[in-house]
Design an enzyme around this catalytic site. Structure first.
Site, short mmCIF file in Angstrom:
data_model
loop_
_atom_site.label_atom_id
_atom_site.label_comp_id
_atom_site.label_asym_id
_atom_site.label_seq_id
_atom_site.Cartn_x
_atom_site.Cartn_y
_atom_site.Cartn_z
N ASP A 59 11.63 -41.68 -61.77
CA ASP A 59 10.85 -42.91 -61.86
C ASP A 59 11.75 -44.10 -61.57
OD1 ASP A 59 8.30 -44.33 -62.74
OD2 ASP A 59 9.78 -45.25 -64.06
N GLU A 88 12.19 -48.34 -61.59
CA GLU A 88 11.74 -49.70 -61.87
C GLU A 88 12.27 -50.54 -60.71
OE1 GLU A 88 9.65 -50.00 -64.42
OE2 GLU A 88 10.09 -47.89 -64.82
N HIS A 92 7.43 -48.19 -69.13
CA HIS A 92 7.95 -49.04 -68.06
C HIS A 92 9.47 -49.18 -68.09
CE1 HIS A 92 3.81 -49.73 -67.23
NE2 HIS A 92 3.61 -50.43 -68.32
N ASP A 116 9.78 -43.20 -68.76
CA ASP A 116 8.64 -42.82 -67.93
C ASP A 116 8.87 -41.48 -67.23
OD1 ASP A 116 7.38 -45.12 -68.72
OD2 ASP A 116 7.18 -46.00 -66.73
#
Length: 206
Positions: free
Chosen positions: A12, A14, A152, A157
């Site tokens: 994942d 960001e 988040h 995540d």
DNA sequence: TGCCAGGCCCTCTTTAGGGCCTT
């Protein structure tokens, strides 16, 4: 290359926004490595994109400009991450998003990867049609998946997506009496029309 | 909390439009 659906890296990102084509960069990568459904390693690093992130992203992720100021640059972190993912196929929630950023960041440093992607969201849409929606957080609640309430952030995540992935595999295996699911079965499932999913899975049964 | 993009998927479709999902 691992071919088992339970031996994957779940990742994942960001990022500073939604589109690397519009100049957005990664600011954090999180991933868990699973062998036969068991987490054997993880990866989490912040990275400095070289410009300030918006207040929206600071609020959305909890990752502040101050935290990124001392982080290693994207190129350095992604070079390390390219080593981490060698030999494994890849899973992400809404994988097209994470794949775009992985491809864009690795292109910047002339690195490549051999693994293929599949998407937990596309499969969850087919499998859990009664869920209120198919956001990661909603599916975690809907399926009563253990979580620590952190959302988040990249590692949190990816850990939740990994649990969702195992729940998906377990649901298929128990509902359709399928022993061994390959990664390519899951890739095909993610692209199978909803109405054809039951007949596709029945064909995989012993 | 929103916009930017892109792929998927549904439908009042395919000569299209809009919602979902990701940050």
């Amino acid at each position: 290359m691992q071919t088992n659906a339970e031996s994957v890296i779940v990742l994942d990102f960001e990022t500073t926004g939604l589109s690397p084509n519009m100049g957005d960069r990664a600011i954090e990568i999180g991933a868990v490595k699973m062998d036969n459904g068991v987490v054997v390693d993880h990866f989490q690093k912040l990275m400095n994109p070289g410009f300030r992130v918006s207040s929206f992203i600071e609020g959305y992720t909890g990752i502040t400009n101050n935290m990124l100021r001392t982080a290693a640059p994207c190129d350095e972190v992604m070079d390390e991450f390219a080593d981490f993912i060698q030999g494994y196929n890849l899973v992400a929630h809404n994988a097209s998003f994470d794949q775009r950023f992985l491809d864009a960041e690795l292109a910047q440093i002339n690195r490549d990867y051999q693994g293929k992607f599949t998407c937990s969201m596309l499969i969850a849409r087919r499998l859990f049609q009664d869920a209120p929606n198919h956001k990661l957080g909603t599916l975690v609640d809907y399926l009563n998946i253990d979580n620590d309430g952190v959302f988040h952030r990249a590692l949190a995540d990816s850990e939740m997506t990994a649990k969702l992935w195992l729940e998906i595999l377990s649901t298929i295996q128990s509902n359709y009496q399928i022993n061994a699911l390959s990664f390519s079965h899951m890739q095909k499932l993610a692209k199978t029309a909803k109405a054809s999913v039951p007949s596709y899975l029945k064909k995989l049964a012993i």
